[in-house]
Design a protein around this motif. Structure first.
Motif, PDB file in Angstrom:
ATOM      1  N   TYR A  55       0.813  -1.215   0.000  1.00 48.46           N
ATOM      2  CA  TYR A  55       0.000   0.000   0.000  1.00 48.46           C
ATOM      3  C   TYR A  55       0.857   1.281   0.000  1.00 48.46           C
ATOM      4  O   TYR A  55       0.629   2.224   0.752  1.00 48.46           O
ATOM      5  CB  TYR A  55      -0.982  -0.003   1.185  1.00 48.46           C
TER       6      TYR A  55
ATOM      7  N   GLU B 262      -7.879  -1.311   1.117  1.00 52.61           N
ATOM      8  CA  GLU B 262      -8.551  -0.343   0.240  1.00 52.61           C
ATOM      9  C   GLU B 262     -10.045  -0.314   0.513  1.00 52.61           C
ATOM     10  O   GLU B 262     -10.660   0.761   0.566  1.00 52.61           O
ATOM     11  CB  GLU B 262      -8.285  -0.713  -1.218  1.00 52.61           C
TER      12      GLU B 262
ATOM     13  N   LEU C  72     -10.769   1.473   3.831  1.00 47.46           N
ATOM     14  CA  LEU C  72     -10.609   2.920   3.705  1.00 47.46           C
ATOM     15  C   LEU C  72     -11.772   3.552   2.935  1.00 47.46           C
ATOM     16  O   LEU C  72     -12.208   4.669   3.261  1.00 47.46           O
ATOM     17  CB  LEU C  72      -9.279   3.246   3.025  1.00 47.46           C
TER      18      LEU C  72
ATOM     19  N   LYS D 179     -12.420   9.641   7.046  1.00 45.33           N
ATOM     20  CA  LYS D 179     -10.994   9.805   7.319  1.00 45.33           C
ATOM     21  C   LYS D 179     -10.673  10.609   8.580  1.00 45.33           C
ATOM     22  O   LYS D 179      -9.677  10.357   9.232  1.00 45.33           O
ATOM     23  CB  LYS D 179     -10.320  10.464   6.107  1.00 45.33           C
TER      24      LYS D 179
ATOM     25  N   LYS E 245      -1.802   4.992   8.976  1.00 44.21           N
ATOM     26  CA  LYS E 245      -1.187   5.982   8.081  1.00 44.21           C
ATOM     27  C   LYS E 245      -2.260   6.798   7.356  1.00 44.21           C
ATOM     28  O   LYS E 245      -2.122   8.007   7.183  1.00 44.21           O
ATOM     29  CB  LYS E 245      -0.306   5.250   7.056  1.00 44.21           C
ATOM     30  N   TYR E 246      -3.335   6.120   6.936  1.00 42.94           N
ATOM     31  CA  TYR E 246      -4.354   6.790   6.128  1.00 42.94           C
ATOM     32  C   TYR E 246      -5.570   7.214   6.941  1.00 42.94           C
ATOM     33  O   TYR E 246      -6.448   7.918   6.423  1.00 42.94           O
ATOM     34  CB  TYR E 246      -4.769   5.884   4.961  1.00 42.94           C
ATOM     35  N   LEU E 247      -5.622   6.803   8.207  1.00 41.06           N
ATOM     36  CA  LEU E 247      -6.662   7.267   9.131  1.00 41.06           C
ATOM     37  C   LEU E 247      -5.962   7.808  10.380  1.00 41.06           C
ATOM     38  O   LEU E 247      -6.022   7.222  11.466  1.00 41.06           O
ATOM     39  CB  LEU E 247      -7.609   6.115   9.500  1.00 41.06           C
TER      40      LEU E 247
ATOM     41  N   ALA F  79      -0.981   0.489   7.797  1.00 38.37           N
ATOM     42  CA  ALA F  79      -1.590   1.190   6.663  1.00 38.37           C
ATOM     43  C   ALA F  79      -2.841   1.943   7.096  1.00 38.37           C
ATOM     44  O   ALA F  79      -3.072   3.085   6.674  1.00 38.37           O
ATOM     45  CB  ALA F  79      -1.933   0.197   5.551  1.00 38.37           C
TER      46      ALA F  79
ATOM     47  N   GLU G  14      -3.949  -5.927   0.386  1.00 37.84           N
ATOM     48  CA  GLU G  14      -4.027  -4.517  -0.012  1.00 37.84           C
ATOM     49  C   GLU G  14      -5.460  -4.163  -0.423  1.00 37.84           C
ATOM     50  O   GLU G  14      -5.953  -3.069  -0.101  1.00 37.84           O
ATOM     51  CB  GLU G  14      -3.080  -4.229  -1.180  1.00 37.84           C
TER      52      GLU G  14
END
Length: 281
Positions: free
Chosen positions: A80, A102, A105, A110, A132-134, A129, A98
């Motif tokens: 990712y 996805e 997410l 977020k 990192k994205y949340l 991951a 991954e």
């Protein structure tokens, strides 16, 4: 020896892999060993190599011929958009995982202070991951293996995220200690009878503890996690699983029995039933 000759020799010796994979392994190897990427290869393919350079590649080739995964040889994989350390204490993350990240997410706002739990974290890729994205989420990650958690902690540090790691045997856990908005797991799900479908480099080198389950009880981890999730998910909470493509019907039936009213099945890019989302309401 020039680079193009090295390539020909490399491809000829890796007869257990198909041509596409052999080429991929060659370009990964020369990038790691010689700092020559795929684009540079075509510029430098007539370049004469030193004995030291040839020996570096030969050492990798020797390991590949023993079916050692290249990720274990270089202790590095990518997931990712991030780089992760791996060794033989953890599974090498797959593309399907991954796809699971996805999907989570896509389903998740977020900028919300969510509570997230990753069960069976292994190298930590899912938990890291998601954090990192949340970035507003508080992420916990659990695994039975102390050595796997050492890898996961290293990866969290390298990727500059904060994840709370816990060592527990999920099959013995009776209470998770808090309410979660998301629980996710990619537990062992390959039945022992399916070992014949597994590539030798996986079968001989990746940890069986994280791969295989008994033929007569293939959903044991899913059933336990579903029970805990039913007790510890928030009202709008979501349970995500990566799963055995052959057990979709059994998974849906089990989740319904455990009290999950809405169950959504998702196919992976290979068109296999691979992921599932369950909610209580």
């Amino acid at each position: 020896m020039i680079l193009t000759t090295l390539k020909n020799q490399f491809l000829q010796e890796l007869i257990q892999y198909d041509v596409t994979e052999r080429n991929s392994l060659f370009f990964i190897t020369i990038e790691e060993c010689l700092a020559i990427n795929k684009a540079d290869y075509f510029l430098y393919r007539e370049r004469e190599l030193s004995i030291e350079q040839i020996n570096k590649v030969a050492k990798v080739l020797s390991e590949l011929k023993k079916n050692v995964p290249i990720q274990y040889i270089f202790h590095r994989t990518y997931f990712y958009g991030m780089s992760f350390f791996v060794n033989d204490n953890v599974l090498i993350p797959r593309q399907e995982t991954e796809e699971l990240v996805e999907w989570i997410l896509r389903e998740t706002p977020k900028n919300t202070p969510l509570q997230i739990l990753d069960i069976g974290t292994g190298s930590g890729v899912i938990a890291i991951a998601l954090k990192k994205y949340l970035p507003e989420a508080t992420v916990f990650a659990l695994d039975i293996s102390e050595k796997a958690l050492e890898v996961a902690q290293r990866n969290a540090k390298e990727n500059k995220v904060s994840v709370h790691f816990l060592q527990e045997d999920i099959l013995k856990v009776t209470h998770l200690g808090r309410i979660f908005d998301i629980i996710v797991s990619n537990p062992p799900y390959v039945r022992n009878s399916e070992k014949r479908e597994i590539a030798l480099n996986v079968l001989e080198h990746e940890p069986h503890l994280a791969l295989f389950v008994p033929d007569d009880n293939p959903l044991l981890f899913y059933e336990k996690i579903a029970e805990l999730a039913h007790q510890h998910l928030s009202k709008q909470g979501k349970l995500f699983f990566e799963m055995n493509q052959y057990l979709a019907k059994e998974m849906i039936q089990m989740l319904n029995r455990k009290g999950f009213r809405k169950v959504v099945l998702q196919k992976d890019l290979s068109n296999h039933d691979r992921m599932i989302l369950a909610t209580i309401e």
